[in-house]
Design an enzyme around this catalytic site. Structure first.
Site, PDB file in Angstrom:
ATOM      1  N   GLU A 112      52.783  33.594  34.423  1.00  0.00           N
ATOM      2  CA  GLU A 112      54.175  34.048  34.572  1.00  0.00           C
ATOM      3  C   GLU A 112      55.093  32.892  34.992  1.00  0.00           C
ATOM      4  O   GLU A 112      56.220  32.773  34.511  1.00  0.00           O
ATOM      5  CB  GLU A 112      54.236  35.187  35.594  1.00  0.00           C
ATOM      6  N   GLU A 132      45.496  40.829  35.502  1.00  0.00           N
ATOM      7  CA  GLU A 132      45.797  41.781  36.571  1.00  0.00           C
ATOM      8  C   GLU A 132      45.057  43.110  36.431  1.00  0.00           C
ATOM      9  O   GLU A 132      44.688  43.725  37.431  1.00  0.00           O
ATOM     10  CB  GLU A 132      47.319  42.045  36.633  1.00  0.00           C
TER      11      GLU A 132
HETATM   12  N1  COA Z   1      43.865  34.279  44.741  1.00  0.00           N
HETATM   13  C1  COA Z   1      43.202  33.828  45.822  1.00  0.00           C
HETATM   14  N2  COA Z   1      42.198  32.938  45.764  1.00  0.00           N
HETATM   15  C2  COA Z   1      41.857  32.480  44.556  1.00  0.00           C
HETATM   16  C3  COA Z   1      42.504  32.894  43.373  1.00  0.00           C
HETATM   17  C4  COA Z   1      43.556  33.842  43.501  1.00  0.00           C
HETATM   18  N3  COA Z   1      44.252  34.267  42.443  1.00  0.00           N
HETATM   19  N4  COA Z   1      41.928  32.283  42.321  1.00  0.00           N
HETATM   20  C5  COA Z   1      40.966  31.491  42.823  1.00  0.00           C
HETATM   21  N5  COA Z   1      40.918  31.617  44.166  1.00  0.00           N
HETATM   22  C6  COA Z   1      40.016  30.930  45.098  1.00  0.00           C
HETATM   23  C7  COA Z   1      38.607  31.534  45.088  1.00  0.00           C
HETATM   24  O1  COA Z   1      38.561  32.683  45.888  1.00  0.00           O
HETATM   25  C8  COA Z   1      37.814  30.382  45.627  1.00  0.00           C
HETATM   26  O2  COA Z   1      38.010  30.317  47.010  1.00  0.00           O
HETATM   27  P1  COA Z   1      36.733  30.049  48.008  1.00  0.00           P
HETATM   28  O3  COA Z   1      36.215  28.702  47.591  1.00  0.00           O
HETATM   29  O4  COA Z   1      37.350  30.070  49.374  1.00  0.00           O
HETATM   30  O5  COA Z   1      35.768  31.156  47.741  1.00  0.00           O
HETATM   31  C9  COA Z   1      38.512  29.162  45.030  1.00  0.00           C
HETATM   32  O6  COA Z   1      39.819  29.595  44.696  1.00  0.00           O
HETATM   33  C10 COA Z   1      37.857  28.627  43.774  1.00  0.00           C
HETATM   34  O7  COA Z   1      37.755  29.687  42.843  1.00  0.00           O
HETATM   35  P2  COA Z   1      36.389  30.131  42.141  1.00  0.00           P
HETATM   36  O8  COA Z   1      36.532  31.567  41.746  1.00  0.00           O
HETATM   37  O9  COA Z   1      35.226  29.780  43.008  1.00  0.00           O
HETATM   38  O10 COA Z   1      36.399  29.192  40.854  1.00  0.00           O
HETATM   39  P3  COA Z   1      35.661  29.459  39.464  1.00  0.00           P
HETATM   40  O11 COA Z   1      35.737  28.179  38.731  1.00  0.00           O
HETATM   41  O12 COA Z   1      34.329  30.069  39.678  1.00  0.00           O
HETATM   42  O13 COA Z   1      36.566  30.544  38.727  1.00  0.00           O
HETATM   43  C11 COA Z   1      38.645  31.544  38.000  1.00  0.00           C
HETATM   44  C12 COA Z   1      37.878  30.228  38.334  1.00  0.00           C
HETATM   45  C13 COA Z   1      40.104  31.136  37.760  1.00  0.00           C
HETATM   46  C14 COA Z   1      38.067  32.180  36.734  1.00  0.00           C
HETATM   47  C15 COA Z   1      38.527  32.509  39.186  1.00  0.00           C
HETATM   48  O14 COA Z   1      38.885  31.828  40.371  1.00  0.00           O
HETATM   49  C16 COA Z   1      39.398  33.740  39.075  1.00  0.00           C
HETATM   50  O15 COA Z   1      39.088  34.650  38.322  1.00  0.00           O
HETATM   51  N6  COA Z   1      40.522  33.779  39.851  1.00  0.00           N
HETATM   52  C17 COA Z   1      41.386  34.920  39.913  1.00  0.00           C
HETATM   53  C18 COA Z   1      42.246  34.984  38.687  1.00  0.00           C
HETATM   54  C19 COA Z   1      43.146  36.204  38.731  1.00  0.00           C
HETATM   55  O16 COA Z   1      42.700  37.326  38.672  1.00  0.00           O
HETATM   56  N7  COA Z   1      44.447  35.937  38.817  1.00  0.00           N
HETATM   57  C20 COA Z   1      45.445  36.980  38.793  1.00  0.00           C
HETATM   58  C21 COA Z   1      45.754  37.437  40.167  1.00  0.00           C
HETATM   59  S1  COA Z   1      46.956  38.731  40.109  1.00  0.00           S
END
Ligand code: COA
Length: 256
Positions: A112, A132
């Site tokens: 966004e 989402e």
């Molecule tokens: N909000 C809060 N924390 C987030 C985040 C978010 N949107 N996206 C990533 N993080 C944090 C993780 O919790 C993790 O924190 P930690 O190390 O304290 O556990 C850190 O960032 C690294 O992320 P991680 O998930 O371990 O990396 P990955 O390479 O395995 O996966 C993604 C990457 C982007 C696929 C995954 O982080 C993800 O799905 N994030 C959420 C995406 C999402 O749904 N966004 C829309 C929100 S409305």
């Protein structure tokens, strides 16, 4: 000056880096507030001619709103959405061009944020999506509107309701991004494009942004276009552009 953003101003281009790499630059309340503040600076600081927004680290532009801040209060949700919508609209309506240099995941609020910018350049490792619905949510910072505007309803709805991610080349094919570069070329390509734009007449550039935005607003865009065109005739820059053309020299615009 900012706790969650890094800023640097070089050759009239302000680079704003969302700086929470350990959380993949997720947008929490403070990041959102600071994005609003930095846009106030963009609007008022005459040394800033254009802006690059990017994310810290090699992995993410912005991986979404900060999920750890979600709670179940409906009133808070509406206020949170409206605050984000206002700040992202402030980016979209900025008279100075804002370019998203998408250096990795641009998910949810990250997609966004990128879509509220005027131009998007993606590195080849970028991934876009609105995940989402995985969380039981609809997008709240303009995603349902701008994704449809940029890539059309069919493709937008598929992304919105499947939560599927697309890679940089697919984003290019869909028209979601203007260019794809190798990661190490992202900054150079972004700065090159903004350097070209910064050499143009700033009031005319601002007029183009305002008029293009009007396509999606409840405004008579042709009427507005005529008004903006007319306003350009009263500027020193129009005279400079005309004189420079006739004298076969480069124009030196002042934004006046
Ligand atoms: N909000 C809060 N924390 C987030 C985040 C978010 N949107 N996206 C990533 N993080 C944090 C993780 O919790 C993790 O924190 P930690 O190390 O304290 O556990 C850190 O960032 C690294 O992320 P991680 O998930 O371990 O990396 P990955 O390479 O395995 O996966 C993604 C990457 C982007 C696929 C995954 O982080 C993800 O799905 N994030 C959420 C995406 C999402 O749904 N966004 C829309 C929100 S409305």
């Amino acid at each position: 000056m900012y706790q969650t953003l890094l800023t640097s101003l070089e050759e009239n281009i302000l680079t704003v880096t969302v700086n929470r790499p350990d959380k993949l630059n997720a947008i929490n309340e403070l990041v959102m507030t600071e994005l609003g503040k930095v846009m106030e600076e963009v609007y008022t600081n005459e040394d800033i001619k254009s802006v690059i927004i990017t994310g810290a680290g090699p992995k993410a532009f912005v991986a979404g709103a900060d999920i750890s801040e979600f709670n179940g209060v409906r009133k808070d949700g509406v206020a949170k959405s409206k605050k984000g919508q206002d700040i992202f609209s402030g980016i979209e309506r900025s008279p100075k061009p804002v370019l998203a240099a998408v250096n990795g995941f641009a998910l949810g609020a990250g997609c966004e944020l990128a879509m509220s910018c005027h131009i998007r350049i993606a590195s080849s490792n970028a991934r876009f999506g609105q995940p989402e619905v995985n969380l039981g949510l609809t997008p709240g910072y303009g995603g349902t509107q701008r994704l449809v505007q940029l890539i059309g309803k069919g493709r937008a709805l598929e992304l919105l309701i499947s939560a599927n991610m697309i890679d940089a080349d697919t984003a290019l094919k869909y028209g979601l991004v203007n260019y794809v570069t190798e990661p190490e070329a992202l900054v150079t390509k972004s700065r090159e494009l903004l350097t070209v734009i910064n050499s143009k007449a700033p009031l005319a550039v601002a007029g183009c942004i305002t008029a293009a935005n009007a396509v999606f607003e409840n405004t008579d865009g042709y009427e507005l276009e005529a008004k903006l065109f007319g306003e350009c005739f009263a500027t020193e820059d129009l005279k400079e552009g005309r004189d420079a053309f006739l004298a076969k020299r480069k124009a030196n615009f002042k934004g006046k």
